[in-house]
Design an enzyme around this catalytic site. Sequence first.
Site, PDB file in Angstrom:
ATOM      1  CB  ALA A 285      -0.664  -0.245   1.119  1.00 27.36           C
ATOM      2  CG  ASP A 331      13.380  36.733 -31.200  1.00 27.29           C
ATOM      3  OD1 ASP A 331      12.457  36.425 -31.168  1.00 27.29           O
ATOM      4  OD2 ASP A 331      13.869  36.260 -31.984  1.00 27.29           O
TER       5      ASP A 331
HETATM    6  P1  ADP Z   1      16.099  40.433 -35.113  1.00 27.52           P
HETATM    7  O1  ADP Z   1      16.487  40.378 -33.140  1.00 27.52           O
HETATM    8  O2  ADP Z   1      15.203  42.406 -35.248  1.00 27.52           O
HETATM    9  O3  ADP Z   1      15.914  39.690 -35.378  1.00 27.52           O
HETATM   10  P2  ADP Z   1      17.890  40.991 -36.557  1.00 27.52           P
HETATM   11  O4  ADP Z   1      19.104  40.157 -36.067  1.00 27.52           O
HETATM   12  O5  ADP Z   1      17.517  40.006 -37.653  1.00 27.52           O
HETATM   13  O6  ADP Z   1      17.016  41.638 -35.350  1.00 27.52           O
HETATM   14  O7  ADP Z   1      18.327  42.214 -37.559  1.00 27.52           O
HETATM   15  C1  ADP Z   1      19.473  43.190 -36.728  1.00 27.52           C
HETATM   16  C2  ADP Z   1      19.347  44.532 -37.724  1.00 27.52           C
HETATM   17  O8  ADP Z   1      20.374  43.896 -38.994  1.00 27.52           O
HETATM   18  C3  ADP Z   1      18.129  45.484 -38.264  1.00 27.52           C
HETATM   19  O9  ADP Z   1      17.406  46.086 -37.777  1.00 27.52           O
HETATM   20  C4  ADP Z   1      18.486  45.305 -39.788  1.00 27.52           C
HETATM   21  O10 ADP Z   1      18.644  46.322 -39.289  1.00 27.52           O
HETATM   22  C5  ADP Z   1      19.854  44.164 -40.134  1.00 27.52           C
HETATM   23  N1  ADP Z   1      19.224  43.478 -41.199  1.00 27.52           N
HETATM   24  C6  ADP Z   1      17.718  42.494 -40.460  1.00 27.52           C
HETATM   25  N2  ADP Z   1      17.876  41.653 -41.651  1.00 27.52           N
HETATM   26  C7  ADP Z   1      18.196  41.453 -42.473  1.00 27.52           C
HETATM   27  C8  ADP Z   1      19.146  41.136 -43.911  1.00 27.52           C
HETATM   28  N3  ADP Z   1      19.142  40.077 -44.377  1.00 27.52           N
HETATM   29  N4  ADP Z   1      19.973  42.226 -44.622  1.00 27.52           N
HETATM   30  C9  ADP Z   1      20.236  43.238 -44.795  1.00 27.52           C
HETATM   31  N5  ADP Z   1      20.302  43.884 -43.231  1.00 27.52           N
HETATM   32  C10 ADP Z   1      19.419  42.367 -41.874  1.00 27.52           C
END
Ligand code: ADP
Length: 941
Positions: A285, A331
Amino acid sequence: MLALLPAQPWARNWQDVAAELDTSAELGLSRDEVLSRRDRYGTNCLAQAKPKSAWGILLHQFRSLIIALLAVAALVSFFSHAVVEGVAVLIVIVINTAIGFFTEIRAVRSMEALRDLGTVPATVRRHGQLQQITAEEVVPGDILVLEAGQVLSADARIVSASRLQADESTLTGESDPVAKHEPPVAVGTPLAERTSMLYRGTALNRGSGEAVVTAVGLATELGQVSEMIAEAEQDATPLEERLDALGQRLVWITLVIAAAIIALGLMQGRAVLLMIETGLALAVATIPEGLPIVATTALARGMWRMARRNALISRLSAVETLGATSVVCTDKTGTLTENRMTVRRVVTAEGDYSVTGGAFETDGSFVRDGVAIEAAGDPLLRQTLMLGALCNTAGLHDGPQGRVSGAVGDPLEVALLVAAARAELEKPHLLEHYPLVRQEPFDPDLKMMATYHGDGRRVLVAVKGAPERVLSRCEHVLTAEGEVPLDDDARRSWMSRNEELGREGLRMVAAAQKYVDDPEEPPYEGLALVALIGLQDPPRQEVTEALRLARMAGVRVIMMTGDQATTAQQVAKAVGLVQEHDTAPITGTDLPPAEEWSAEDKGRLLGTSIFARVSPRQKLDLIGLHQQRDSIVAMTGDGVNDAPALEKADIGVAMGLRGTQVAKEAADMILLDDSFNTIIYAIEQGRVIFRNIRRFVLYLLSCNVAEIMTVTLASVVDAPLPILPLQILFLNLVTDVFPALALGVGEGEPGIMRRPPRDPHEPILARRHWIDIVIFGFTITVGVLGALGLSMFWLRLPEHEAITVSFLTLAVAQLWHVFNLRDPNSNWWRNDIVGNKYIWGAIALCGGLLVMALKLPVLANVLDLVNPGTMGLLVALGMSLLPLVVGQLVILPLKRWRLSSPQAEKPQQSSATPITPQDGVQEEADGDFDTRRSPRTNCRT
Ligand code: ADP
Ligand code: MG
């Protein structure tokens, strides 16, 4: 039958390999070809992890102490010629095994089904278009489009590579990443050095490229060693371990008590056999054999519920941790926002443009100073759009009537393609004039990317990235008159324009360009700024509610984004993560390295809710800081660089939609919808599951304590035994199990999110729970002995009838007792136990079993039950209600009063969790989630 695959593809030109596989790097395979190859080469699967066999699960039921004890009991019965009892014990063994078997097999099978839900995606080019498919669908000859963060789904020969690097430790054991290139290597090159090949199961941690699939499924290198890969056995979770430990402790307590009772009974001159059997029955038990089964069921149910709501748990122990989560680092893009981006603003040296039109509509227009304009007639705007489309890894699928039917790639880049398409700038056409020469993939630390395009004479370098980063690499700015130097004033004014747009919540990128002669020249030097581009990414509507829930639940939410501070703050305000007066965001680039953080810095960091421009490394440090304050931290991530932070966090949360495979593999939980709400829901479920487990442990133990106390007290006062050995077995192994299972699968009530998180150090049963167990056990005992006394001295029933009354009292009292496990703050007639249909089902079932035990001659005989008459039944019913009435009217109100009295210590919030629950402060500490950090009692389980 397997068809032939190219031999030694690493030592040959990729063109030869592609030709042998009858495929083209530009177009890939045709639809029909894919189908016929799937027939020829089979699906791309490895030997599946084998499901647990039913036999194994059945055998598992027999490997338990209980069964051993029961077997002894049966033997003792047979040897003393008590055949009926011996058979009865055997039947009990069978029934108990059956219950265990069916519950466990259900739980195991449902977990296996969950495991199969996690499919791995692959991007391929087929009939000239990019496609997302699942890894199983990859066939030899497919052109894989590679990107950092992917885990390879097949073996492949590299066609082109740009800074490609692979982590091949899964295959070679070598943990340093290997650079991958297109040129062939020597025939005899060992696996670890074949730089022209990529292998299934290895991860790309940098760069991009393309490759042609040379082997799938069991023909891959991984497939050939896959029998070596041991079936990944789920380790016991801490919870299961603690339950086990609890069980172990109880075994010893039990044996001592059983021995004492046997000794006592013998001294009183009771029948030897009866006493040995009673001792054994009590031992059976007390050993909480039901615990592991019910725990597995509770976990499996909980995981299913979570999976249905898009939270896939990849490690069982995460369920437990989830419930104790006190800090969520999230994020922004895609989690708090929809990740459905649209270009809204373009700012060039010549002017400021607004862009109209929806996310996937190519018929929007460009407006300047309130007037719609043709982009073709505006060279700077045109150039901006062109750079956006060129410096881009995404692809669009054309749809009817100016709409886009689908897209592959980063939504930011998709938005840029859509904007360019509005000005009749289609990426495929642009690439004909500006063929891609080389590309520098987006680097999350630099936050920039670049592509190189030959235009016949020179090489155009198209750059886009975070505005302040791009701006710091620009020496000129492009105007209608050509490039002019960019001085400090101009730089500042661009920056302030950028921040202004960020304050509108726009996600900002800058576009820049330059011309070089040699494509090997570095990308981010001496650029000319072309434009700022502002993209709208609407906040997710439902997040506001989830954040409110989190605040109420004492879960701190912190935004950690790569985006710029103004944008981050605007989005945080829009979803209600911060209020107007909250502390300003901290920008990662302003942060000293973690080793240099002063006590003051740490205080400031702990108090901040928005971190902008954070690097993956800083995420790691910030998690560490919160963990030092005893917080349980959940952290979201999507990129390769997030993997360390995901592993460091107590709960790593990967994004199912946009997350890389690498991140998913590092995570404990995958959000299939990427939504923040799902995290909060999972935390709630984590709490519900833990509470359910605690509840059924409390339930089972208080029932067991009642049985032991009853027998012990009766022995001490020399009364007849109120319950006989077989009756004890019947109660424990048959009837107790069902209410416990029902408690284990309870759905939880809203109040569970009105309390602060549980203290992660607290054992399943803290001292106050042991007190509860003893008090409830004692109340039940009083009821049972009372019923025995009444039937003997008031009703003057013969001994057998009286024992039937006391047995029924105990059995029914245990059923009512489930209602005592409600939250003391809840309403007695409306709470989640009363509302749990399984509880009622269990009560009905057990009630039926008891009636059968009484009425069915065979069963009644074995259990030694005789009809005690109407009065006897009424006494049993009445006394069985005693523990319920006392519980509801005295014990629970007392608990409630004790928990809410001003003398009770206030919950200790660590400085890491300064938010106190706003609503329901009265309810902050119920029996389950008392946050008073009780001193480590010696009943740690
Ligand atoms: P989050 O935390 O919003 O995902 P990221 O690290 O993806 O941020 O992006 C940070 C910054 O990098 C953005 O604010 C943008 O300015 C730039 N960024 C994001 N994606 C791209 C991309 N594919 N090409 C160029 N710049 C980018
Ligand atoms: Mg991102």
